[in-house]
Design a protein around this motif. Structure first.
Motif, PDB file in Angstrom:
ATOM      1  N   GLY A   1       0.798  -1.207   0.000  1.00 41.79           N
ATOM      2  CA  GLY A   1       0.000   0.000   0.000  1.00 41.79           C
ATOM      3  C   GLY A   1       0.829   1.253   0.000  1.00 41.79           C
ATOM      4  N   LEU A   2       0.284   2.319   0.595  1.00 40.07           N
ATOM      5  CA  LEU A   2       0.807   3.662   0.448  1.00 40.07           C
ATOM      6  C   LEU A   2       1.907   3.970   1.448  1.00 40.07           C
ATOM      7  CD1 LEU A   2       0.538   6.626  -0.535  1.00 40.07           C
ATOM      8  CD2 LEU A   2      -1.269   6.888   1.125  1.00 40.07           C
ATOM      9  N   GLY A   3       2.964   4.640   1.005  1.00 44.24           N
ATOM     10  CA  GLY A   3       3.903   5.263   1.899  1.00 44.24           C
ATOM     11  C   GLY A   3       3.458   6.686   2.084  1.00 44.24           C
ATOM     12  N   VAL A   4       3.385   7.172   3.320  1.00 39.98           N
ATOM     13  CA  VAL A   4       2.710   8.424   3.588  1.00 39.98           C
ATOM     14  C   VAL A   4       3.664   9.484   4.081  1.00 39.98           C
ATOM     15  CG1 VAL A   4       0.917   9.490   4.967  1.00 39.98           C
ATOM     16  CG2 VAL A   4       0.628   7.194   4.137  1.00 39.98           C
ATOM     17  N   ALA A   5       3.503  10.699   3.576  1.00 40.70           N
ATOM     18  CA  ALA A   5       4.282  11.818   4.045  1.00 40.70           C
ATOM     19  C   ALA A   5       3.451  12.653   4.992  1.00 40.70           C
ATOM     20  CB  ALA A   5       4.725  12.669   2.867  1.00 40.70           C
ATOM     21  N   GLY A   6       4.131  13.247   5.981  1.00 44.47           N
ATOM     22  CA  GLY A   6       3.435  14.172   6.844  1.00 44.47           C
ATOM     23  C   GLY A   6       2.846  13.494   8.054  1.00 44.47           C
ATOM     24  N   ALA A   7       3.407  13.735   9.238  1.00 44.56           N
ATOM     25  CA  ALA A   7       2.903  13.019  10.392  1.00 44.56           C
ATOM     26  C   ALA A   7       2.386  13.914  11.489  1.00 44.56           C
ATOM     27  CB  ALA A   7       3.987  12.126  10.963  1.00 44.56           C
ATOM     28  N   ALA A   8       2.997  15.032  11.766  1.00 45.72           N
ATOM     29  CA  ALA A   8       2.618  15.774  12.946  1.00 45.72           C
ATOM     30  C   ALA A   8       2.559  17.252  12.662  1.00 45.72           C
ATOM     31  CB  ALA A   8       3.628  15.503  14.063  1.00 45.72           C
ATOM     32  N   ALA A   9       1.717  17.955  13.395  1.00 49.84           N
ATOM     33  CA  ALA A   9       1.590  19.388  13.221  1.00 49.84           C
ATOM     34  C   ALA A   9       1.229  20.008  14.552  1.00 49.84           C
ATOM     35  CB  ALA A   9       0.521  19.712  12.188  1.00 49.84           C
ATOM     36  N   VAL A  10       1.380  21.340  14.638  1.00 52.77           N
ATOM     37  CA  VAL A  10       1.013  22.049  15.850  1.00 52.77           C
ATOM     38  C   VAL A  10      -0.487  21.948  16.054  1.00 52.77           C
ATOM     39  CG1 VAL A  10       0.996  24.323  16.919  1.00 52.77           C
ATOM     40  CG2 VAL A  10       2.951  23.605  15.565  1.00 52.77           C
ATOM     41  N   GLY A  11      -0.924  21.925  17.300  1.00 57.13           N
ATOM     42  CA  GLY A  11      -2.337  21.760  17.601  1.00 57.13           C
ATOM     43  C   GLY A  11      -3.205  22.839  16.988  1.00 57.13           C
ATOM     44  N   LEU A  12      -4.444  22.479  16.662  1.00 54.95           N
ATOM     45  CA  LEU A  12      -5.399  23.405  16.083  1.00 54.95           C
ATOM     46  C   LEU A  12      -6.470  23.724  17.110  1.00 54.95           C
ATOM     47  CD1 LEU A  12      -5.734  21.768  12.573  1.00 54.95           C
ATOM     48  CD2 LEU A  12      -4.220  23.594  13.273  1.00 54.95           C
ATOM     49  N   ALA A  13      -7.529  24.412  16.662  1.00 55.76           N
ATOM     50  CA  ALA A  13      -8.583  24.846  17.572  1.00 55.76           C
ATOM     51  C   ALA A  13      -9.299  23.665  18.205  1.00 55.76           C
ATOM     52  CB  ALA A  13      -9.570  25.717  16.813  1.00 55.76           C
ATOM     53  N   GLY A  14      -9.888  23.897  19.371  1.00 56.57           N
ATOM     54  CA  GLY A  14     -10.579  22.839  20.080  1.00 56.57           C
ATOM     55  C   GLY A  14     -12.021  22.690  19.642  1.00 56.57           C
ATOM     56  N   CYS A  15     -12.786  21.872  20.369  1.00 59.08           N
ATOM     57  CA  CYS A  15     -14.163  21.550  20.008  1.00 59.08           C
ATOM     58  C   CYS A  15     -15.122  22.576  20.568  1.00 59.08           C
ATOM     59  CB  CYS A  15     -14.537  20.169  20.541  1.00 59.08           C
ATOM     60  SG  CYS A  15     -13.603  18.844  19.785  1.00 59.08           S
ATOM     61  N   GLY A  16     -16.244  22.711  19.877  1.00 57.83           N
ATOM     62  CA  GLY A  16     -17.332  23.523  20.382  1.00 57.83           C
ATOM     63  C   GLY A  16     -18.456  22.636  20.877  1.00 57.83           C
ATOM     64  N   ALA A  17     -19.603  23.225  21.092  1.00 57.01           N
ATOM     65  CA  ALA A  17     -20.740  22.458  21.601  1.00 57.01           C
ATOM     66  C   ALA A  17     -21.390  21.665  20.490  1.00 57.01           C
ATOM     67  CB  ALA A  17     -21.744  23.417  22.223  1.00 57.01           C
ATOM     68  N   HIS A  18     -21.906  20.494  20.843  1.00 58.64           N
ATOM     69  CA  HIS A  18     -22.594  19.644  19.878  1.00 58.64           C
ATOM     70  C   HIS A  18     -23.909  20.279  19.465  1.00 58.64           C
ATOM     71  CE1 HIS A  18     -24.574  16.364  17.945  1.00 58.64           C
ATOM     72  NE2 HIS A  18     -25.499  16.317  18.895  1.00 58.64           N
TER      73      HIS A  18
ATOM     74  N   VAL B   1      -1.527  14.576  14.102  1.00 55.91           N
ATOM     75  CA  VAL B   1      -1.041  13.502  13.254  1.00 55.91           C
ATOM     76  C   VAL B   1      -1.981  13.368  12.068  1.00 55.91           C
ATOM     77  CG1 VAL B   1      -2.337  11.691  14.442  1.00 55.91           C
ATOM     78  CG2 VAL B   1      -0.214  11.104  13.283  1.00 55.91           C
ATOM     79  N   LEU B   2      -1.446  12.944  10.922  1.00 58.39           N
ATOM     80  CA  LEU B   2      -2.319  12.720   9.780  1.00 58.39           C
ATOM     81  C   LEU B   2      -3.249  11.540  10.038  1.00 58.39           C
ATOM     82  CD1 LEU B   2      -0.330  13.220   6.447  1.00 58.39           C
ATOM     83  CD2 LEU B   2      -1.796  14.813   7.673  1.00 58.39           C
ATOM     84  N   SER B   3      -4.422  11.594   9.449  1.00 54.30           N
ATOM     85  CA  SER B   3      -5.468  10.604   9.696  1.00 54.30           C
ATOM     86  C   SER B   3      -5.226   9.323   8.903  1.00 54.30           C
ATOM     87  CB  SER B   3      -6.831  11.203   9.329  1.00 54.30           C
ATOM     88  OG  SER B   3      -6.796  11.772   8.018  1.00 54.30           O
ATOM     89  N   MET B   4      -4.095   8.693   9.173  1.00 59.79           N
ATOM     90  CA  MET B   4      -3.724   7.442   8.498  1.00 59.79           C
ATOM     91  C   MET B   4      -2.949   6.561   9.451  1.00 59.79           C
ATOM     92  SD  MET B   4      -1.635   6.742   4.956  1.00 59.79           S
ATOM     93  CE  MET B   4      -3.076   6.561   3.908  1.00 59.79           C
ATOM     94  N   ASP B   5      -3.156   5.261   9.331  1.00 58.11           N
ATOM     95  CA  ASP B   5      -2.530   4.305  10.246  1.00 58.11           C
ATOM     96  C   ASP B   5      -1.009   4.432  10.282  1.00 58.11           C
ATOM     97  OD1 ASP B   5      -2.212   3.250   7.660  1.00 58.11           O
ATOM     98  OD2 ASP B   5      -3.411   1.465   8.050  1.00 58.11           O
ATOM     99  N   TYR B   6      -0.365   4.543   9.115  1.00 56.68           N
ATOM    100  CA  TYR B   6       1.089   4.557   9.123  1.00 56.68           C
ATOM    101  C   TYR B   6       1.658   5.776   9.828  1.00 56.68           C
ATOM    102  CZ  TYR B   6       5.927   3.992   7.952  1.00 56.68           C
ATOM    103  OH  TYR B   6       7.279   3.844   8.060  1.00 56.68           O
ATOM    104  N   ASN B   7       0.983   6.913   9.738  1.00 60.51           N
ATOM    105  CA  ASN B   7       1.493   8.104  10.398  1.00 60.51           C
ATOM    106  C   ASN B   7       1.420   7.989  11.916  1.00 60.51           C
ATOM    107  OD1 ASN B   7       0.462   9.154   7.544  1.00 60.51           O
ATOM    108  ND2 ASN B   7       2.167  10.377   8.258  1.00 60.51           N
ATOM    109  N   MET B   8       0.419   7.271  12.400  1.00 63.20           N
ATOM    110  CA  MET B   8       0.373   7.008  13.838  1.00 63.20           C
ATOM    111  C   MET B   8       1.507   6.064  14.230  1.00 63.20           C
ATOM    112  SD  MET B   8      -3.693   6.909  14.570  1.00 63.20           S
ATOM    113  CE  MET B   8      -4.758   8.097  13.723  1.00 63.20           C
ATOM    114  N   LEU B   9       1.705   5.038  13.448  1.00 66.35           N
ATOM    115  CA  LEU B   9       2.819   4.116  13.694  1.00 66.35           C
ATOM    116  C   LEU B   9       4.151   4.863  13.710  1.00 66.35           C
ATOM    117  CD1 LEU B   9       3.531   0.720  12.012  1.00 66.35           C
ATOM    118  CD2 LEU B   9       5.172   2.564  11.710  1.00 66.35           C
ATOM    119  N   ALA B  10       4.345   5.761  12.744  1.00 63.67           N
ATOM    120  CA  ALA B  10       5.621   6.459  12.641  1.00 63.67           C
ATOM    121  C   ALA B  10       5.920   7.287  13.873  1.00 63.67           C
ATOM    122  CB  ALA B  10       5.622   7.357  11.391  1.00 63.67           C
TER     123      ALA B  10
END
Length: 410
Positions: free
Chosen positions: A11-28, A287-296
């Motif tokens: 399968g895919l080799g993935v680039a890009g794993a981590a980034a600075v945090g973004l905004a938090g959650c609001g109300a549902h 982290v990017l929304s992919m299994d390999y990036n979490m593994l990395a």
């Protein structure tokens, strides 16, 4: 953003794993609008088979409209809460004897989910015929993901066939998966991408000729019409791919690295549907929304780390997917895109994490919330009928930002 890449493996080799945090959650905010079904029942008797009209050598066939598709999409009304779309996608989509392809087909069937399978063309080409593949800037027959055994090709054909009949999308992950050196897909021209695509399609459309197998059923779709999008190896080469994809009539591309959880735009005429940066529990980056990036990030690219780490890593990966889903669902309702591989890395913990995350999302859907587990193709079907001014308003919402005065006033 730190960049992590891999070569080899299925399968895919993935680039890009981590980034600075973004905004938090609001109300549902519950949905204001009417619910739209996630899929229509297949009305053929369970033991019947579609009538097939062979195409070419009979590797593929026309069997009519794809079964088990959602209801025809309709435009949102101004102020209506958008659905929460989630797309699970699989890179390579080969069955190598670990049972993961049918496992997730069964899971999808159980929960009324649809997915996208980015099939690597080489996974339908016997290794004995590998010199039929002439990859740009690489030796004839070369492949950084190797070739499947004949039995695994047969298993892959069986599962791809079932996937389409179950309502899933068959996209492409191209062929040889070249991610480094002068032969990298990142260096290919639009003309070279056209050669790669033509070959990927030919390996799907001519597997019967290439294998000599006459006792297997054809794939039940016309791949020239079915193929409307893909994901490049290692998320490389999109800029030069897009002109060719546009000429071929493709509708989207899922190759952008480092996307954010916001409503998508078009790039060079195609919907740009990237892997996304999502919260990574216990870490200060995303982290990017992919299994390999979490593994990395967990095992520093090792796919067989010490087993005592597995329970905590499994939970971290599961909660990353769930956190990404919740952040969108409870705020801007941006679509959530997940990428995976049929791999048992680190004891299979990432497959377990994906399964648990999908079950969590399905429970929200089953509670009556407007959560739709769809393929990329089904999602762009929905996008294409929306009013431009409504999509423009949705795009004003940043990551984790809910409408300040609620959806009715957006």
């Amino acid at each position: 953003m730190r960049t992590l890449t891999r070569r080899g493996a299925l399968g895919l080799g993935v680039a890009g794993a981590a980034a600075v945090g973004l905004a938090g959650c609001g109300a549902h905010k519950p949905s204001d609008g009417p619910k739209q079904g996630g899929g229509s029942p297949d009305r053929r008797p369970a033991d019947s088979k579609p009538t097939a009209r062979p195409i070419g050598d009979g590797s593929t066939s026309y069997t009519g409209k794809q079964p088990k598709q959602p209801e025809k999409p309709v435009p949102l009304e101004p102020g209506q809460t958008p659905p929460q779309f989630v797309v699970f996608s699989w890179d390579g989509a080969g069955e190598v004897g670990n049972g993961l392809f049918p496992r997730f087909l069964d899971l999808a069937e159980e929960h009324g989910a649809h997915m996208t399978f980015f099939l690597s063309g080489l996974y339908l080409l016997p290794e004995s015929k590998k010199r039929l593949y002439d990859p740009p800037n690489n030796l004839r027959g070369a492949s950084d993901i190797g070739y499947l055994t004949d039995e695994h090709i047969k298993d892959t054909l069986k599962n791809v066939r079932r996937a389409w009949l179950d309502g899933h999308e068959i996209g492409t992950h191209f062929n040889g998966h070249f991610c480094a050196g002068s032969g990298s897909v990142g260096n290919w021209t639009p003309q070279q991408w056209r050669s790669e695509i033509d070959q990927a399609k030919s390996f799907v459309k001519e597997w019967r000729t290439n294998s000599g197998w006459t006792d297997l059923e054809s794939l039940p779709f016309d791949y020239d019409k079915e193929l409307v999008g893909g994901r490049t190896p290692c998320l490389l080469g999109q800029d030069n791919l897009l002109p060719t994809a546009r000429e071929l009539g493709w509708r989207y591309d899922a190759s952008s690295p480092g996307g954010r959880q916001v409503w998508p735009v078009k790039k060079q005429g195609l919907w740009d549907l990237p892997l996304q940066q999502i919260p990574f529990p216990g870490r200060s980056f995303e982290v990017l929304s992919m299994d390999y990036n979490m593994l990395a990030n967990q095992s520093i690219n090792s796919t067989n780390a010490p087993a005592h780490n597995y329970p905590a890593w499994r939970e971290q990966a599961t909660q990353a997917y769930i956190s990404g889903f919740k952040r969108a669902y409870e705020t801007n309702r941006a679509p959530f895109f997940v990428g995976n591989h049929f791999e048992q890395w680190n004891g299979g913990i990432y497959m377990d994490a994906v399964e648990e995350a999908l079950k969590h999302m399905a429970r929200e859907k089953e509670k009556g919330e407007d959560v739709r587990l769809v393929s990329f193709r089904q999602f762009v079907d929905w996008l294409d009928v929306q009013r431009p001014e409504v999509l423009d308003k949705l795009r004003t919402l940043d990551v984790g930002q809910a409408p300040a005065e609620g959806w009715k006033r957006l």
